[in-house]
Enzyme design. Sequence first.
Site, PDB file in Angstrom:
ATOM      1  CD1 TRP A 174      -0.975   0.797   3.429  1.00 34.71           C
ATOM      2  CD2 TRP A 174      -0.279  -1.307   3.212  1.00 34.71           C
ATOM      3  NE1 TRP A 174      -0.595   0.345   4.660  1.00 34.71           N
ATOM      4  CE2 TRP A 174      -0.174  -0.931   4.567  1.00 34.71           C
ATOM      5  CE3 TRP A 174       0.113  -2.594   2.866  1.00 34.71           C
ATOM      6  CZ2 TRP A 174       0.302  -1.786   5.555  1.00 34.71           C
ATOM      7  CZ3 TRP A 174       0.588  -3.445   3.842  1.00 34.71           C
ATOM      8  CH2 TRP A 174       0.674  -3.045   5.153  1.00 34.71           C
ATOM      9  CG  ASP A 175       0.316   4.444   2.856  1.00 36.81           C
ATOM     10  OD1 ASP A 175      -0.716   3.993   2.339  1.00 36.81           O
ATOM     11  OD2 ASP A 175       0.316   5.183   3.845  1.00 36.81           O
ATOM     12  CB  ALA A 226       3.328   6.279   5.145  1.00 34.42           C
ATOM     13  NE  ARG A 235      -1.584   7.941   9.918  1.00 37.80           N
ATOM     14  CZ  ARG A 235      -2.745   7.749  10.507  1.00 37.80           C
ATOM     15  NH1 ARG A 235      -2.816   7.497  11.805  1.00 37.80           N
ATOM     16  NH2 ARG A 235      -3.869   7.784   9.814  1.00 37.80           N
ATOM     17  CG  ASP A 236       1.493   9.244   6.991  1.00 39.55           C
ATOM     18  OD1 ASP A 236       1.874   8.216   7.576  1.00 39.55           O
ATOM     19  OD2 ASP A 236       0.342   9.378   6.524  1.00 39.55           O
ATOM     20  CD  GLU A 278      -4.640   8.826   6.237  1.00 46.19           C
ATOM     21  OE1 GLU A 278      -4.024   8.515   7.269  1.00 46.19           O
ATOM     22  OE2 GLU A 278      -5.284   8.036   5.546  1.00 46.19           O
TER      23      GLU A 278
END
Length: 428
Positions: free
Chosen positions: A52-53, A121, A200-201, A273
Amino acid sequence: MTNETLGDGSPGTGARTGWTREQASRIERTEDTVAPIVYPPETDQIPEVHIWDTWFLRERDGTLASVDGYRVCFSLTAPSDLLPGKRHDVATIRCFYSDDGRTWHDAGPVFEGALGQRQWAGSALYDDDGSAYLFYTAAGEEGSEDLTYTQRIVGASGGRIDTAGGFELSGPWTHHELLTPDGERYEREDQSRGMIYTFRDPWFFEDPGTGETWLLFEANTPVPEGSDACGGDAALQAFNGSVGVARSPTGDPLEWELADPLLDAVCVNQELERPHVVYRDGLYYLFVSSHLHTFAPGLEGFDALYGFVAEDLRGEYVPLNDSGLVATNPENAPFQSYSWMAFPHGEEVLVQSFFNYYDFAGETLDEIAHLSGAEQMRRFGGTLGPTLRLDVAGTRTRILGALGHWHIPLAGEELPPTDRELIRRGKA
Ligand code: FRU
């Protein structure tokens, strides 16, 4: 460029710009914002894992790195026999590489002994001296027996790429905890009033306009109980997504100081996100992914790529296409792609995402939780989707077409004419 609607619904929390309910209420599918339907690829390039990511190894100036002719990417992965809904609980970062931008090979898991119970991520920097840094989210506390949802931003240094006998990425990596929420600009887990908080990310960005070094990330703005944000509506206050940012005073990729968020979406959306920026024509295009189910009550959004533009990285962001919607899935396959990541290629902006759930026809994600494992698997892509092609100018964007699954063109690669272009030529 001014944002006339700034302030409407904005609680004045410190972010310069708020994505307002008024702007978000204009979200609708249009010819320019709906991606073509995605069909499963003929062969799964990396059958052993679900993907995914995904993010690319990039240089300081944001260019996708070309390491002795190789494109390099990193993805969150899980064993392909695991139910799709469980994948976030075991996510592991793997590295993939390609020498033609079409066929990708698995270089294996990047780390042994990363921080967190699992890794979410991030982004990756190929520094001027040939060293690689990986920024990621440590989700959960390592050592804890239960699955926990704490999120910390981590930088791993020490990566080296050796192409003498093929492609190899190796450490030894050192993992540095870089950032945790301060509770003032950025919500901590214990302050969260709605869905799970986010911190996050991380995404590395060196500003071509100023030379300053930044790390963007997904976060939430604290909205204490009793606040008058959203007209005092407690149900709306629980939706408080933001795009956070930290600055490195020296340019050192391991040294960061939190700064005020670039943008927030209090009363609008809980999750902004994987924030990232494309710098183009002197403008800063800020992109985020968000979900249908993370919009506040009274708003209808989609699983989609949303975007904003400003004249400075810390300037006033105006939503692209009036509402912020840049690219979404067709109405009859509303969850076919997610986790979009835009990057420049010549005149166009390309957007990569992963092939998520398909064959959905009017259901919601919650509804498929009751399906049998085999049915859930049948509906899940778990691989990179087709790369979208976007035309971006001023405050407008337009989907021009798509390249194949996993097609990430090499530097300078000329792209085929788009469908629109062919139709135009046919008519001429
Ligand atoms: C988006 C996302 C990211 C997070 C990851 C966890 O798809 O929610 O924000 O890092 O998935 O799997």
